[in-house]
Scaffold this motif. Structure first.
Motif, PDB file in Angstrom:
ATOM      1  N   ILE A 202     -15.126 -10.098 -27.841  1.00  0.00           N
ATOM      2  CA  ILE A 202     -13.468 -10.107 -27.431  1.00  0.00           C
ATOM      3  C   ILE A 202     -13.287 -10.229 -26.382  1.00  0.00           C
ATOM      4  O   ILE A 202     -11.469 -10.685 -26.079  1.00  0.00           O
ATOM      5  CB  ILE A 202     -12.479  -8.464 -28.619  1.00  0.00           C
ATOM      6  CG1 ILE A 202     -13.129  -8.380 -29.863  1.00  0.00           C
ATOM      7  CG2 ILE A 202     -11.484  -8.428 -28.485  1.00  0.00           C
ATOM      8  CD1 ILE A 202     -12.865  -7.593 -30.659  1.00  0.00           C
ATOM      9  N   ILE A 203     -12.579  -9.108 -25.341  1.00  0.00           N
ATOM     10  CA  ILE A 203     -12.633  -9.136 -24.196  1.00  0.00           C
ATOM     11  C   ILE A 203     -13.124  -8.884 -23.642  1.00  0.00           C
ATOM     12  O   ILE A 203     -12.902  -9.288 -22.137  1.00  0.00           O
ATOM     13  CB  ILE A 203     -11.630  -8.055 -23.736  1.00  0.00           C
ATOM     14  CG1 ILE A 203     -12.432  -7.065 -24.894  1.00  0.00           C
ATOM     15  CG2 ILE A 203     -10.201  -7.818 -25.450  1.00  0.00           C
ATOM     16  CD1 ILE A 203     -11.827  -5.774 -24.406  1.00  0.00           C
ATOM     17  N   GLY A 204     -14.774  -9.238 -23.283  1.00  0.00           N
ATOM     18  CA  GLY A 204     -15.482  -9.548 -22.604  1.00  0.00           C
ATOM     19  C   GLY A 204     -15.444  -7.677 -22.030  1.00  0.00           C
ATOM     20  O   GLY A 204     -15.674  -7.620 -20.606  1.00  0.00           O
ATOM     21  N   GLN A 205     -15.844  -6.870 -22.985  1.00  0.00           N
ATOM     22  CA  GLN A 205     -15.689  -5.582 -22.381  1.00  0.00           C
ATOM     23  C   GLN A 205     -17.152  -5.218 -21.403  1.00  0.00           C
ATOM     24  O   GLN A 205     -18.300  -4.778 -21.417  1.00  0.00           O
ATOM     25  CB  GLN A 205     -16.213  -4.945 -24.244  1.00  0.00           C
ATOM     26  CG  GLN A 205     -16.596  -3.353 -23.884  1.00  0.00           C
ATOM     27  CD  GLN A 205     -15.153  -2.671 -23.362  1.00  0.00           C
ATOM     28  OE1 GLN A 205     -14.059  -2.718 -23.350  1.00  0.00           O
ATOM     29  NE2 GLN A 205     -14.863  -1.850 -22.460  1.00  0.00           N
ATOM     30  N   LEU A 206     -16.411  -4.093 -20.208  1.00  0.00           N
ATOM     31  CA  LEU A 206     -17.390  -4.345 -19.336  1.00  0.00           C
ATOM     32  C   LEU A 206     -18.346  -2.304 -19.861  1.00  0.00           C
ATOM     33  O   LEU A 206     -18.062  -1.551 -21.082  1.00  0.00           O
ATOM     34  CB  LEU A 206     -16.511  -2.966 -18.584  1.00  0.00           C
ATOM     35  CG  LEU A 206     -15.741  -4.321 -17.713  1.00  0.00           C
ATOM     36  CD1 LEU A 206     -14.658  -4.447 -16.109  1.00  0.00           C
ATOM     37  CD2 LEU A 206     -16.860  -5.136 -16.880  1.00  0.00           C
ATOM     38  N   GLU A 207     -19.603  -2.526 -19.498  1.00  0.00           N
ATOM     39  CA  GLU A 207     -20.579  -1.243 -20.031  1.00  0.00           C
ATOM     40  C   GLU A 207     -20.896  -0.462 -18.640  1.00  0.00           C
ATOM     41  O   GLU A 207     -20.472  -1.110 -17.662  1.00  0.00           O
ATOM     42  CB  GLU A 207     -21.581  -2.027 -20.330  1.00  0.00           C
ATOM     43  CG  GLU A 207     -21.121  -2.079 -22.096  1.00  0.00           C
ATOM     44  CD  GLU A 207     -22.823  -2.935 -22.189  1.00  0.00           C
ATOM     45  OE1 GLU A 207     -23.737  -3.268 -22.682  1.00  0.00           O
ATOM     46  OE2 GLU A 207     -22.600  -4.752 -23.802  1.00  0.00           O
ATOM     47  N   PRO A 208     -19.857   1.012 -19.198  1.00  0.00           N
ATOM     48  CA  PRO A 208     -20.773   1.561 -17.584  1.00  0.00           C
ATOM     49  C   PRO A 208     -22.611   1.577 -17.371  1.00  0.00           C
ATOM     50  O   PRO A 208     -23.177   0.827 -18.012  1.00  0.00           O
ATOM     51  CB  PRO A 208     -20.905   3.181 -18.911  1.00  0.00           C
ATOM     52  CG  PRO A 208     -21.223   2.648 -20.057  1.00  0.00           C
ATOM     53  CD  PRO A 208     -20.621   1.593 -20.445  1.00  0.00           C
ATOM     54  N   SER A 209     -22.693   1.547 -16.008  1.00  0.00           N
ATOM     55  CA  SER A 209     -23.435   1.910 -15.592  1.00  0.00           C
ATOM     56  C   SER A 209     -24.783   2.059 -16.025  1.00  0.00           C
ATOM     57  O   SER A 209     -24.856   3.346 -15.992  1.00  0.00           O
ATOM     58  CB  SER A 209     -23.562   1.106 -13.572  1.00  0.00           C
ATOM     59  OG  SER A 209     -24.753   0.938 -13.331  1.00  0.00           O
ATOM     60  N   MET A 210     -25.970   2.165 -15.553  1.00  0.00           N
ATOM     61  CA  MET A 210     -27.268   3.084 -15.946  1.00  0.00           C
ATOM     62  C   MET A 210     -27.105   4.243 -14.562  1.00  0.00           C
ATOM     63  O   MET A 210     -26.596   3.752 -13.537  1.00  0.00           O
ATOM     64  CB  MET A 210     -28.336   2.041 -15.624  1.00  0.00           C
ATOM     65  CG  MET A 210     -28.531   1.130 -17.323  1.00  0.00           C
ATOM     66  SD  MET A 210     -28.156   2.232 -18.697  1.00  0.00           S
ATOM     67  CE  MET A 210     -29.675   3.208 -18.686  1.00  0.00           C
ATOM     68  N   PHE A 211     -28.571   4.951 -14.820  1.00  0.00           N
ATOM     69  CA  PHE A 211     -28.094   5.880 -13.284  1.00  0.00           C
ATOM     70  C   PHE A 211     -28.921   4.567 -11.776  1.00  0.00           C
ATOM     71  O   PHE A 211     -29.584   4.276 -12.195  1.00  0.00           O
ATOM     72  CB  PHE A 211     -29.726   6.611 -13.618  1.00  0.00           C
ATOM     73  CG  PHE A 211     -29.198   7.849 -12.245  1.00  0.00           C
ATOM     74  CD1 PHE A 211     -28.005   8.854 -11.881  1.00  0.00           C
ATOM     75  CD2 PHE A 211     -30.728   7.599 -11.545  1.00  0.00           C
ATOM     76  CE1 PHE A 211     -28.195  10.041 -11.523  1.00  0.00           C
ATOM     77  CE2 PHE A 211     -30.573   9.159 -10.616  1.00  0.00           C
ATOM     78  CZ  PHE A 211     -28.996   9.532 -10.229  1.00  0.00           C
ATOM     79  N   GLU A 212     -27.708   5.087 -11.185  1.00  0.00           N
ATOM     80  CA  GLU A 212     -28.011   4.068 -10.023  1.00  0.00           C
ATOM     81  C   GLU A 212     -27.139   4.381  -8.621  1.00  0.00           C
ATOM     82  O   GLU A 212     -26.341   4.499  -9.314  1.00  0.00           O
ATOM     83  CB  GLU A 212     -28.214   2.927 -10.263  1.00  0.00           C
ATOM     84  CG  GLU A 212     -27.568   1.284  -9.221  1.00  0.00           C
ATOM     85  CD  GLU A 212     -27.640   0.616  -9.337  1.00  0.00           C
ATOM     86  OE1 GLU A 212     -27.293  -0.989  -8.444  1.00  0.00           O
ATOM     87  OE2 GLU A 212     -26.810  -0.406 -10.673  1.00  0.00           O
ATOM     88  N   LEU A 213     -27.812   4.687  -8.022  1.00  0.00           N
ATOM     89  CA  LEU A 213     -27.555   5.974  -6.227  1.00  0.00           C
ATOM     90  C   LEU A 213     -27.379   4.550  -4.992  1.00  0.00           C
ATOM     91  O   LEU A 213     -28.662   3.556  -5.470  1.00  0.00           O
ATOM     92  CB  LEU A 213     -28.121   6.523  -5.877  1.00  0.00           C
ATOM     93  CG  LEU A 213     -27.974   7.536  -6.811  1.00  0.00           C
ATOM     94  CD1 LEU A 213     -29.002   9.156  -6.147  1.00  0.00           C
ATOM     95  CD2 LEU A 213     -26.354   8.475  -7.278  1.00  0.00           C
TER      96      LEU A 213
END
Length: 247
Positions: A202-213
């Motif tokens: 629908i909108i190209g929903q962004l997804e939260p990043s995995m644990f990354e520093l």
């Protein structure tokens, strides 16, 4: 401004003063050092004020501007869409960071942001204070002074600790913001009328990043450089004491 920006600004100010110095009536003075000192003083004051303002903003503002990581993303059009104009296409890759203004951040995330801003401000102030102390010693014709050794040693430790810590805290705050903003638990829509099967369609929903520093280790090298400079001044101070009265 970042710590690297602080160092770059002071170096540019010093180089600019060196270019202006030949056109100034010296009369035994050193305008390039004096100008560098005033630039450092101004920047310490500005940095202190900006840090306090940012802390108040983080504590009181309903919305905050924050950089948060996202899973690699590139917007895509539905299969039925047709566009004209582009002569090249993205094959892989995409955005991994988003600079956004967010409302409703959790108190813990705000606390991490505030702490990271405070640590960054402290580190930049210590750099400016070390430069001011060095310029004062030079202008007083007492370059090798115990206080200068102390300032450079302290600045080295502060930059290493604060420079690494604020990056870690800012990264954790960004990860928390990413999950708070993009952590979609569920969604509903009319699949038949819209012809889309997933939320991403629908909108190209962004997804939260995995644990990354993301941590840069340049504060370690800057700190080592300042500590080495402190040891050089310490050796110069000892030589100055040993040769006192011989000439």
């Amino acid at each position: 401004m970042s710590i690297l920006g602080t160092i770059a600004m002071l170096l540019i100010a010093f180089l600019g003063a060196l270019l202006v110095a030949p056109y100034v009536d010296r009369r035994g003075k050193t305008p390039e050092v004096g100008l560098t000192r005033w630039v450092a003083i101004a920047y310490v004051v500005i940095t202190a004020g900006a840090t306090v303002y940012r802390l108040l903003e983080i504590a009181m503002s309903p919305s905050l501007r924050i950089s948060m990581p996202v899973q690699e993303f590139w917007p895509r059009l539905p299969a039925s869409a047709e566009v004209s104009g582009p002569t090249a296409q993205v094959v892989s890759g995409g955005f991994t960071q988003a600079l956004v203004e967010v409302q409703g951040l959790a108190p813990g995330t705000r606390w991490l942001l505030g702490t990271s801003e405070l640590l960054q401000g402290v580190a930049t102030i210590f750099i400016g204070a070390a430069v001011i102390s060095m310029c004062n010693g030079y202008l007083k014709k007492a370059s090798f002074r115990p206080v200068l050794v102390k300032w450079f040693s302290a600045a080295a430790g502060v930059i290493v600790v604060c420079g690494l810590a604020w990056q870690v805290l800012a990264s954790i705050a960004g990860l928390q913001a990413s999950r708070q903003v993009l952590g979609v638990a569920g969604a509903q829509w009319d699949r038949a009328s819209m012809g889309r099967e997933t939320l991403n369609d629908i909108i190209g929903q962004l997804e939260p990043s995995m644990f990354e520093l993301e941590v840069s280790f340049w504060p370690l090298w800057v700190g080592l450089g300042l500590f080495s400079t402190a040891q050089i001044f310490k050796r110069g101070l000892k030589m100055q004491k040993d040769t006192a009265g011989l000439i």
